[in-house]
Design a protein around this motif. Structure first.
Motif, short mmCIF file in Angstrom:
data_model
loop_
_atom_site.label_atom_id
_atom_site.label_comp_id
_atom_site.label_asym_id
_atom_site.label_seq_id
_atom_site.Cartn_x
_atom_site.Cartn_y
_atom_site.Cartn_z
N LEU A 1 0.56 -1.10 0.44
CA LEU A 1 -0.10 -0.20 0.30
C LEU A 1 1.29 1.46 -0.32
O LEU A 1 0.58 2.49 -0.42
N ALA A 2 1.80 1.16 0.52
CA ALA A 2 3.03 2.27 0.53
C ALA A 2 3.77 2.73 -1.06
O ALA A 2 3.72 4.14 -0.84
N ASP A 3 3.47 2.59 -1.96
CA ASP A 3 3.95 1.54 -2.57
C ASP A 3 3.31 2.91 -3.54
O ASP A 3 3.38 3.01 -4.52
N PHE A 4 1.69 3.24 -2.99
CA PHE A 4 0.75 3.76 -4.24
C PHE A 4 1.28 4.91 -4.09
O PHE A 4 1.02 5.55 -3.29
N ALA A 5 0.48 6.17 -5.06
CA ALA A 5 0.98 7.68 -4.90
C ALA A 5 -0.12 7.77 -3.85
O ALA A 5 -1.03 7.47 -3.95
N ASP A 6 -0.40 8.66 -3.80
CA ASP A 6 -1.34 9.27 -2.25
C ASP A 6 -3.08 9.72 -3.15
O ASP A 6 -3.58 9.29 -2.31
N SER A 7 -2.98 9.73 -4.51
CA SER A 7 -3.87 10.36 -4.85
C SER A 7 -4.33 8.88 -5.77
O SER A 7 -6.19 9.06 -6.54
N ASP A 8 -3.81 8.03 -5.33
CA ASP A 8 -4.10 6.64 -6.24
C ASP A 8 -4.90 5.68 -5.37
O ASP A 8 -4.60 4.45 -4.78
N THR A 9 -6.33 5.99 -5.01
CA THR A 9 -7.03 5.42 -3.87
C THR A 9 -7.99 4.42 -4.90
O THR A 9 -8.32 3.45 -3.95
N ALA A 10 -8.30 4.35 -5.83
CA ALA A 10 -8.44 2.91 -7.19
C ALA A 10 -7.42 1.95 -6.67
O ALA A 10 -8.35 0.73 -6.30
N GLY A 11 -6.37 2.33 -6.77
CA GLY A 11 -5.17 0.77 -6.79
C GLY A 11 -5.22 0.56 -5.86
O GLY A 11 -5.07 -0.37 -5.07
N ARG A 12 -5.78 1.34 -4.41
CA ARG A 12 -5.11 0.96 -3.15
C ARG A 12 -6.86 0.40 -2.97
O ARG A 12 -6.16 -0.92 -1.70
N LYS A 13 -7.54 0.36 -3.07
CA LYS A 13 -8.75 -0.39 -3.07
C LYS A 13 -8.74 -1.67 -3.21
O LYS A 13 -8.79 -2.93 -2.68
#
Length: 128
Positions: free
Chosen positions: A12-24
């Protein structure tokens, strides 16, 4: 399973702060793995399959607004009945383990009742 969920959590730390779709997507995978792990632990502990979580009716947290006066009256009456039933449970079983939950429900129902009463007054003045 636990290790797999932990490794996914670390990504989860690898995702950009704005990438909520990827984190979901990753979070949904983690939740699925944790639920499977709960099933396995329960079966190992009890020897029985874990019962599914209840998916019953969700309790309303606020009054339904924008409905007719008759509907408001009906909802208000149902809410008053539920308040009465909840108060009775609290009075009859003051030491029950669910008392705190019942008191929370009572406060929620009282707030909804107040909203319906306010809506009823508003509707009466609107038609006058």
């Amino acid at each position: 399973m636990h290790k797999e969920a932990a490794l996914l959590s670390n990504t989860l730390a690898d995702f950009a702060d704005s990438d909520t779709a990827g984190r979901k997507v990753v979070i949904d995978q983690i939740i699925t793995i944790r639920e499977e792990w709960k099933d396995v632990r329960h079966e190992l502990t009890t020897g029985e399959k874990r019962k599914p979580e209840p998916t019953g009716r969700v309790k309303p947290t606020e009054a339904r607004l924008g409905i007719s006066e008759a509907e408001v009256r009906a909802e208000l009456q149902k809410t008053r009945v539920n308040i009465s039933k909840t108060k009775k449970k609290i009075e009859e079983s003051p030491e029950h383990k669910n008392r705190a939950s019942w008191e929370t429900d009572l406060a929620r129902l009282e707030a909804i009742k107040n909203d319906y009463e306010t809506e009823l007054i508003r509707l009466k003045h609107e038609t006058a």
